[in-house]
Design a protein around this motif. Structure first.
Motif, PDB file in Angstrom:
ATOM      1  N   LEU A   1      53.054  56.243 115.200  1.00 39.45           N
ATOM      2  CA  LEU A   1      52.341  56.266 113.927  1.00 39.45           C
ATOM      3  C   LEU A   1      51.070  55.429 114.013  1.00 39.45           C
ATOM      4  O   LEU A   1      51.052  54.358 114.608  1.00 39.45           O
ATOM      5  CB  LEU A   1      53.226  55.715 112.801  1.00 39.45           C
ATOM      6  CG  LEU A   1      54.480  56.515 112.485  1.00 39.45           C
ATOM      7  CD1 LEU A   1      55.258  55.841 111.363  1.00 39.45           C
ATOM      8  CD2 LEU A   1      54.134  57.938 112.110  1.00 39.45           C
ATOM      9  N   ASP A   2      50.023  55.940 113.391  1.00 39.62           N
ATOM     10  CA  ASP A   2      48.778  55.175 113.344  1.00 39.62           C
ATOM     11  C   ASP A   2      48.569  54.651 111.925  1.00 39.62           C
ATOM     12  O   ASP A   2      49.397  54.868 111.047  1.00 39.62           O
ATOM     13  CB  ASP A   2      47.598  56.023 113.819  1.00 39.62           C
ATOM     14  CG  ASP A   2      47.373  57.269 112.970  1.00 39.62           C
ATOM     15  OD1 ASP A   2      47.890  57.328 111.829  1.00 39.62           O
ATOM     16  OD2 ASP A   2      46.692  58.186 113.435  1.00 39.62           O
ATOM     17  N   GLY A   3      47.478  53.978 111.722  1.00 44.77           N
ATOM     18  CA  GLY A   3      47.187  53.382 110.416  1.00 44.77           C
ATOM     19  C   GLY A   3      47.061  54.387 109.289  1.00 44.77           C
ATOM     20  O   GLY A   3      47.239  54.040 108.129  1.00 44.77           O
ATOM     21  N   GLY A   4      46.774  55.633 109.598  1.00 47.10           N
ATOM     22  CA  GLY A   4      46.625  56.653 108.567  1.00 47.10           C
ATOM     23  C   GLY A   4      47.935  57.272 108.119  1.00 47.10           C
ATOM     24  O   GLY A   4      47.950  58.123 107.233  1.00 47.10           O
ATOM     25  N   ALA A   5      49.055  56.860 108.692  1.00 48.88           N
ATOM     26  CA  ALA A   5      50.346  57.450 108.338  1.00 48.88           C
ATOM     27  C   ALA A   5      50.809  57.014 106.950  1.00 48.88           C
ATOM     28  O   ALA A   5      51.580  57.713 106.304  1.00 48.88           O
ATOM     29  CB  ALA A   5      51.402  57.089 109.372  1.00 48.88           C
ATOM     30  N   VAL A   6      50.338  55.871 106.493  1.00 52.50           N
ATOM     31  CA  VAL A   6      50.724  55.362 105.174  1.00 52.50           C
ATOM     32  C   VAL A   6      49.471  55.230 104.318  1.00 52.50           C
ATOM     33  O   VAL A   6      48.512  54.563 104.708  1.00 52.50           O
ATOM     34  CB  VAL A   6      51.435  53.993 105.281  1.00 52.50           C
ATOM     35  CG1 VAL A   6      51.793  53.464 103.893  1.00 52.50           C
ATOM     36  CG2 VAL A   6      52.665  54.093 106.161  1.00 52.50           C
ATOM     37  N   SER A   7      49.502  55.878 103.163  1.00 51.58           N
ATOM     38  CA  SER A   7      48.394  55.777 102.205  1.00 51.58           C
ATOM     39  C   SER A   7      48.922  55.093 100.953  1.00 51.58           C
ATOM     40  O   SER A   7      49.976  55.460 100.433  1.00 51.58           O
ATOM     41  CB  SER A   7      47.878  57.164 101.818  1.00 51.58           C
ATOM     42  OG  SER A   7      47.471  57.875 102.958  1.00 51.58           O
ATOM     43  N   LEU A   8      48.177  54.107 100.478  1.00 54.62           N
ATOM     44  CA  LEU A   8      48.557  53.365  99.285  1.00 54.62           C
ATOM     45  C   LEU A   8      47.454  53.512  98.253  1.00 54.62           C
ATOM     46  O   LEU A   8      46.276  53.396  98.575  1.00 54.62           O
ATOM     47  CB  LEU A   8      48.773  51.883  99.648  1.00 54.62           C
ATOM     48  CG  LEU A   8      49.427  50.986  98.617  1.00 54.62           C
ATOM     49  CD1 LEU A   8      50.831  51.479  98.264  1.00 54.62           C
ATOM     50  CD2 LEU A   8      49.504  49.563  99.158  1.00 54.62           C
TER      51      LEU A   8
END
Length: 171
Positions: free
Chosen positions: A58-65
């Motif tokens: 997983l990269d940083g774009g896998a989670v959106s807040l």
């Protein structure tokens, strides 16, 4: 059979201990008679197949807040089936019908029975049965529940967990 530790970055989403009368994917729940040369063998195999969701890639774009921190979207790879592990303590040959050629060979030679090919076929059949089961759906459900609970404990009100489509049916 004990549970194995997941590899780094993997979430053991939905393991299942399954008993299959194998090789009997076409007739689950009933022992199958398997021809092996001049011999027919009936095997009861018990084993496990675990599912996992690999978080390692997983990269940083896998989670959106959201800007206010109340809504999160998590994008994950599809759950994958692990290796079939047959439990030799729980598995056993129920019946072995030896043909005439095999019996003559036994009378002449001192060759012990080698069931390794039978267990290889059994692993293939258990893999197919696991792929046709609901293990992937259970893995998604369990992983979604785990991540939703985690995010809510951190103050996120709405959590959406999305999974990529499965690339193949074998996991």
């Amino acid at each position: 059979m004990g549970r194995t530790r997941p590899r780094g970055g993997e979430h053991p989403a939905a393991g299942r201990r399954c008993t299959r009368h194998s090789p009997a994917a076409a007739r689950p729940g009933r022992p199958a008679r398997v021809p092996r040369g001049d011999e027919r063998v009936q095997l009861l195999a018990t084993g496990t197949v675990d599912n996992h969701v690999d978080f390692a890639a997983l990269d940083g774009g896998a989670v959106s807040l959201s800007a206010d921190g109340t809504t999160a979207t998590i994008e994950l790879p599809a759950p994958r089936l692990g290796e079939v592990r047959i439990d030799p303590q729980e598995s056993r040959v129920l019946d072995r019908d030896r043909g005439l050629v095999d019996r003559i060979g036994d009378a002449v030679g001192d060759d012990p029975v080698d069931d390794s090919a039978l267990y290889a076929v059994t692993e293939d059949r258990l893999t197919a049965a696991a792929a046709a089961s609901d293990l992937r759906e259970r893995a998604e459900t369990n992983t979604r529940a785990m991540l939703t609970g985690l995010a809510r404990s951190l103050g996120v009100d709405e959590v959406e967990v999305r999974f990529e489509d499965t690339a193949d049916s074998a996991g």
